[in-house]
Design an enzyme around this catalytic site. Structure first.
Site, mmCIF file in Angstrom:
data_model
loop_
_atom_site.group_PDB
_atom_site.id
_atom_site.type_symbol
_atom_site.label_atom_id
_atom_site.label_comp_id
_atom_site.label_asym_id
_atom_site.label_seq_id
_atom_site.Cartn_x
_atom_site.Cartn_y
_atom_site.Cartn_z
ATOM 1 N N SER A 147 -35.168 39.404 -4.432
ATOM 2 C CA SER A 147 -35.053 39.162 -2.989
ATOM 3 C C SER A 147 -35.931 40.149 -2.211
ATOM 4 C CB SER A 147 -33.570 39.239 -2.607
ATOM 5 O OG SER A 147 -33.371 38.706 -1.336
ATOM 6 N N ASP A 223 -29.287 28.663 -3.747
ATOM 7 C CA ASP A 223 -29.357 29.968 -3.081
ATOM 8 C C ASP A 223 -29.271 29.738 -1.573
ATOM 9 O OD1 ASP A 223 -30.419 32.296 -1.830
ATOM 10 O OD2 ASP A 223 -31.555 32.799 -3.637
ATOM 11 N N HIS A 256 -27.787 33.140 -5.206
ATOM 12 C CA HIS A 256 -28.600 34.344 -4.980
ATOM 13 C C HIS A 256 -28.032 35.569 -5.705
ATOM 14 C CE1 HIS A 256 -31.804 36.269 -2.727
ATOM 15 N NE2 HIS A 256 -31.011 37.182 -2.244
HETATM 16 N N1 GSH Z 1 -24.158 41.066 2.650
HETATM 17 C C1 GSH Z 1 -24.789 39.780 2.634
HETATM 18 C C2 GSH Z 1 -25.312 39.418 1.274
HETATM 19 C C3 GSH Z 1 -26.401 40.302 0.846
HETATM 20 C C4 GSH Z 1 -26.930 39.905 -0.491
HETATM 21 O O1 GSH Z 1 -26.737 38.793 -1.004
HETATM 22 N N2 GSH Z 1 -27.616 40.844 -1.091
HETATM 23 C C5 GSH Z 1 -28.204 40.593 -2.363
HETATM 24 C C6 GSH Z 1 -29.654 40.998 -2.316
HETATM 25 S S1 GSH Z 1 -30.509 40.166 -0.997
HETATM 26 C C7 GSH Z 1 -27.503 41.411 -3.418
HETATM 27 O O2 GSH Z 1 -28.043 41.626 -4.480
HETATM 28 N N3 GSH Z 1 -26.293 41.880 -3.127
HETATM 29 C C8 GSH Z 1 -25.581 42.800 -3.961
HETATM 30 C C9 GSH Z 1 -24.811 42.211 -5.094
HETATM 31 O O3 GSH Z 1 -24.690 40.981 -5.192
HETATM 32 O O4 GSH Z 1 -24.336 42.994 -5.932
HETATM 33 C C10 GSH Z 1 -23.794 38.748 3.056
HETATM 34 O O5 GSH Z 1 -22.623 39.073 3.037
HETATM 35 O O6 GSH Z 1 -24.226 37.627 3.370
#
Ligand code: GSH
Length: 277
Positions: A147, A223, A256
């Site tokens: 990402s 995603d 995602h």
């Molecule tokens: N905080 C965001 C999501 C953020 C998100 O999906 N981050 C991805 C990278 S863009 C990630 O790897 N999050 C940490 C995880 O899944 O451990 C939401 O609640 O919509």
């Protein structure tokens, strides 16, 4: 450099370390997996750059890279995604900016320019620290990421093609200068002159003549960020026009999350191992 923790896994060592970073003017934490082959000499290095909201720990805990990295003899280095801590400018309620959202740029605007220098951190300071403290063969490096970290991997490879033997990405942000979750960040870090953003946008770097031999990218079709944030078709267009080889795999039904990343982690490790020699 301080050792935060070490733990044996698949014959190698998963470690977490911290140090006082000059580039980011704060303490930074990172993770390194050293495969068992390192006892016989320096091993190649794969950099993994994480996405928004992540620290070094998300991929370490959920990326499932250790079994195959140990088999292939790859060192895996996982930096944090931003400077952190007391006194670091931040927007506490905004997950797309500040802590956890450094976008791998060197900020030029106050008050961010002092600490938000993740480009220099990842390309200069941390490699020097790795070279000095780990059994790494720095003549054999590759880079990947997810990402925001996919954007980081692609832009860093395009700007440093002599450094990296290969580059891949999981659900990369293809054109951060026009996506809703990254454009405001580029504006705050780099200022309102959009010319400055081009140096940190994969599609625009390619348009401006930067080249890398080939990319592998995986993208889940389920995603939630696909249509607005990631837009792999823009990467496809840019690569096609430039004659850059792109293996873009649309993965049916994947989202995602790290469930997607861990599913295809082996394919990426093998892609890099084949090119690292
Ligand atoms: N905080 C965001 C999501 C953020 C998100 O999906 N981050 C991805 C990278 S863009 C990630 O790897 N999050 C940490 C995880 O899944 O451990 C939401 O609640 O919509």
């Amino acid at each position: 450099m301080k050792t935060v923790s070490t733990s044996k896994s698949h014959g190698g060592i998963q470690g977490v370390y911290s140090h006082a970073s000059e580039a980011c003017a704060c303490d930074m934490t990172f993770a390194v997996f050293v495969p068992p082959q390192a006892k016989d000499g320096p091993v190649p290095v794969l950099w993994y750059l994480s996405g928004l909201t992540c620290t070094h720990a998300n991929v370490m805990d959920k990326g499932e890279y250790r079994r195959l990295a140990a088999e292939l003899g790859l060192m895996i280095v996982c930096p944090d995604t931003s400077p952190r801590g007391e006194g670091i400018p931040d927007e506490k309620d905004n997950w797309q900016f500040g802590s956890g959202a450094g976008f791998y740029v060197d900020a030029t605007q106050a008050p961010f320019a002092k600490n938000y220098r993740m480009y220099s951190y990842v390309i200069e300071e941390l490699p020097a620290l790795i070279a000095a403290n780990f059994p790494a063969d720095m003549s054999r490096q590759s880079i990947t990421g997810h990402s925001m970290g996919g954007h980081g991997a692609l832009t860093i490879a395009l700007k440093n093609p002599e450094r990296f033997k290969s580059c891949s990405a999981f659900a990369p942000i293809a054109q951060p200068s026009t996506a809703g979750w990254s454009k405001p960040a580029l504006e705050k870090y780099l200022g309102t002159d959009e010319a400055a953003w081009r140096a940190y946008d994969t599609t625009l770097l390619i348009e401006d003549g930067k080249r890398f031999p080939e990319f592998l990218a995986d993208q889940g079709t389920s995603d939630g960020f696909l249509q607005e944030g990631l837009r792999p078709w823009l990467l496809e267009d840019a690569c096609k026009k430039a004659g850059i080889g792109l293996t873009l795999r649309m993965q049916d039904g994947y989202d995602h999350s790290y469930n997607f990343i861990s599913t295809f982690m082996d394919d990426h490790l093998r892609w890099h191992a084949a090119r690292l020699g």
